[in-house]
Design a protein around this motif. Structure first.
Motif, PDB file in Angstrom:
ATOM      1  N   ALA A  23      -7.314   6.354   5.860  1.00 38.40           N
ATOM      2  CA  ALA A  23      -6.153   5.462   5.784  1.00 38.40           C
ATOM      3  C   ALA A  23      -5.026   6.111   4.980  1.00 38.40           C
ATOM      4  N   ILE A  24      -5.383   6.813   3.915  1.00 41.70           N
ATOM      5  CA  ILE A  24      -4.365   7.493   3.105  1.00 41.70           C
ATOM      6  C   ILE A  24      -3.715   8.605   3.916  1.00 41.70           C
ATOM      7  N   HIS A  25      -4.525   9.384   4.621  1.00 36.93           N
ATOM      8  CA  HIS A  25      -3.964  10.445   5.480  1.00 36.93           C
ATOM      9  C   HIS A  25      -2.987   9.855   6.490  1.00 36.93           C
ATOM     10  N   GLN A  26      -3.362   8.740   7.109  1.00 33.77           N
ATOM     11  CA  GLN A  26      -2.492   8.110   8.097  1.00 33.77           C
ATOM     12  C   GLN A  26      -1.189   7.627   7.457  1.00 33.77           C
TER      13      GLN A  26
ATOM     14  N   LEU B 104       0.837  -1.204   0.000  1.00 37.01           N
ATOM     15  CA  LEU B 104       0.000   0.000   0.000  1.00 37.01           C
ATOM     16  C   LEU B 104       0.873   1.255   0.000  1.00 37.01           C
ATOM     17  N   ASP B 105       1.911   1.270   0.841  1.00 34.79           N
ATOM     18  CA  ASP B 105       2.845   2.406   0.847  1.00 34.79           C
ATOM     19  C   ASP B 105       3.425   2.615  -0.548  1.00 34.79           C
ATOM     20  N   LYS B 106       3.813   1.515  -1.161  1.00 33.68           N
ATOM     21  CA  LYS B 106       4.435   1.566  -2.485  1.00 33.68           C
ATOM     22  C   LYS B 106       3.462   2.134  -3.523  1.00 33.68           C
ATOM     23  N   LYS B 107       2.226   1.707  -3.459  1.00 35.37           N
ATOM     24  CA  LYS B 107       1.223   2.190  -4.412  1.00 35.37           C
ATOM     25  C   LYS B 107       0.964   3.691  -4.196  1.00 35.37           C
ATOM     26  N   ILE B 108       0.883   4.094  -2.941  1.00 40.07           N
ATOM     27  CA  ILE B 108       0.683   5.521  -2.621  1.00 40.07           C
ATOM     28  C   ILE B 108       1.853   6.340  -3.163  1.00 40.07           C
ATOM     29  N   LEU B 109       3.066   5.876  -2.920  1.00 40.52           N
ATOM     30  CA  LEU B 109       4.249   6.603  -3.395  1.00 40.52           C
ATOM     31  C   LEU B 109       4.260   6.723  -4.912  1.00 40.52           C
ATOM     32  N   ARG B 110       3.881   5.652  -5.588  1.00 39.14           N
ATOM     33  CA  ARG B 110       3.831   5.684  -7.051  1.00 39.14           C
ATOM     34  C   ARG B 110       2.851   6.753  -7.534  1.00 39.14           C
ATOM     35  N   LEU B 111       1.678   6.791  -6.907  1.00 36.86           N
ATOM     36  CA  LEU B 111       0.649   7.748  -7.327  1.00 36.86           C
ATOM     37  C   LEU B 111       1.069   9.191  -7.067  1.00 36.86           C
TER      38      LEU B 111
ATOM     39  N   PHE C 161      -6.116  13.253  -2.011  1.00 40.13           N
ATOM     40  CA  PHE C 161      -6.022  12.042  -1.200  1.00 40.13           C
ATOM     41  C   PHE C 161      -7.195  11.108  -1.455  1.00 40.13           C
ATOM     42  N   LEU C 162      -8.374  11.674  -1.712  1.00 43.77           N
ATOM     43  CA  LEU C 162      -9.527  10.810  -1.975  1.00 43.77           C
ATOM     44  C   LEU C 162      -9.350  10.032  -3.275  1.00 43.77           C
ATOM     45  N   GLU C 163      -8.696  10.631  -4.263  1.00 44.87           N
ATOM     46  CA  GLU C 163      -8.398   9.909  -5.509  1.00 44.87           C
ATOM     47  C   GLU C 163      -7.389   8.794  -5.236  1.00 44.87           C
ATOM     48  N   VAL C 164      -6.391   9.075  -4.415  1.00 41.01           N
ATOM     49  CA  VAL C 164      -5.418   8.047  -4.028  1.00 41.01           C
ATOM     50  C   VAL C 164      -6.148   6.914  -3.307  1.00 41.01           C
TER      51      VAL C 164
END
Length: 165
Positions: free
Chosen positions: A38-41, A9-16, A25-28
């Motif tokens: 969860a994204i904010h956290q 999940l961290d990896k996917k967030i970083l990629r985006l 953040f809602l799109e992420v």
């Protein structure tokens, strides 16, 4: 420096966010199938770990008149003065990067100047008084590319932490 093991999940967030730092953040969250909370956290966790180092707009130096980009290798008369020289370099606005290095130089810096004459003035009036034994300047004609490290190659933990529990 400590290496942080990130989960998928961290990896996917970083990629985006590496592709578009302004993505909401809602799109992420939608892309990752998790809640906005969860994204904010996760973003906060990545900031606290030092994986993320803020966000910024990138100004094109040439568009605001800085037509010369140069890299300068510095050798200090007294290498024990590293910390003092770094503090002085921080006060020179045209110096945008400073690296401690191995090899031929004690330090390697990146400078933006309006033109070659301005670069000469920076070297003569601002760098030489820092106690240099010598310096070597390399002028960049153009940057072929500038990119983030690829997110796909970072280690991933098998364990995904569920922040919503």
């Amino acid at each position: 420096m400590a290496q942080h093991i990130l989960d998928s999940l961290d990896k996917k967030i970083l990629r985006l966010i590496a592709d578009d730092a302004r993505i909401p953040f809602l799109e992420v969250a939608r892309c990752c199938n998790v809640s906005g909370a969860a994204i904010h956290q996760r973003i906060q966790k990545l900031n606290n770990m030092g994986v993320l180092k803020g966000s910024q707009f990138i100004i094109d130096p040439e568009k605001i008149g800085y037509e010369t980009c140069a890299y300068v290798g510095l050798n200090l008369k007294n290498p024990a003065q590293f910390d003092d020289v770094v503090e002085e370099l921080k006060s020179i606005p045209e110096v945008v990067e400073c690296h401690y290095t191995t090899g031929d130089y004690d330090m390697f810096i990146k400078i933006y100047a309006f033109n070659n004459h301005h670069l000469l003035n920076i070297i003569h009036d601002k760098l030489q008084p820092l106690g240099l034994s010598r310096s070597e300047t390399i002028i960049s004609f153009n940057s072929a590319f500038n990119r983030q490290l690829p997110i796909m190659d970072i280690p991933v933990s098998d364990e995904i932490i569920d922040e919503e529990e």
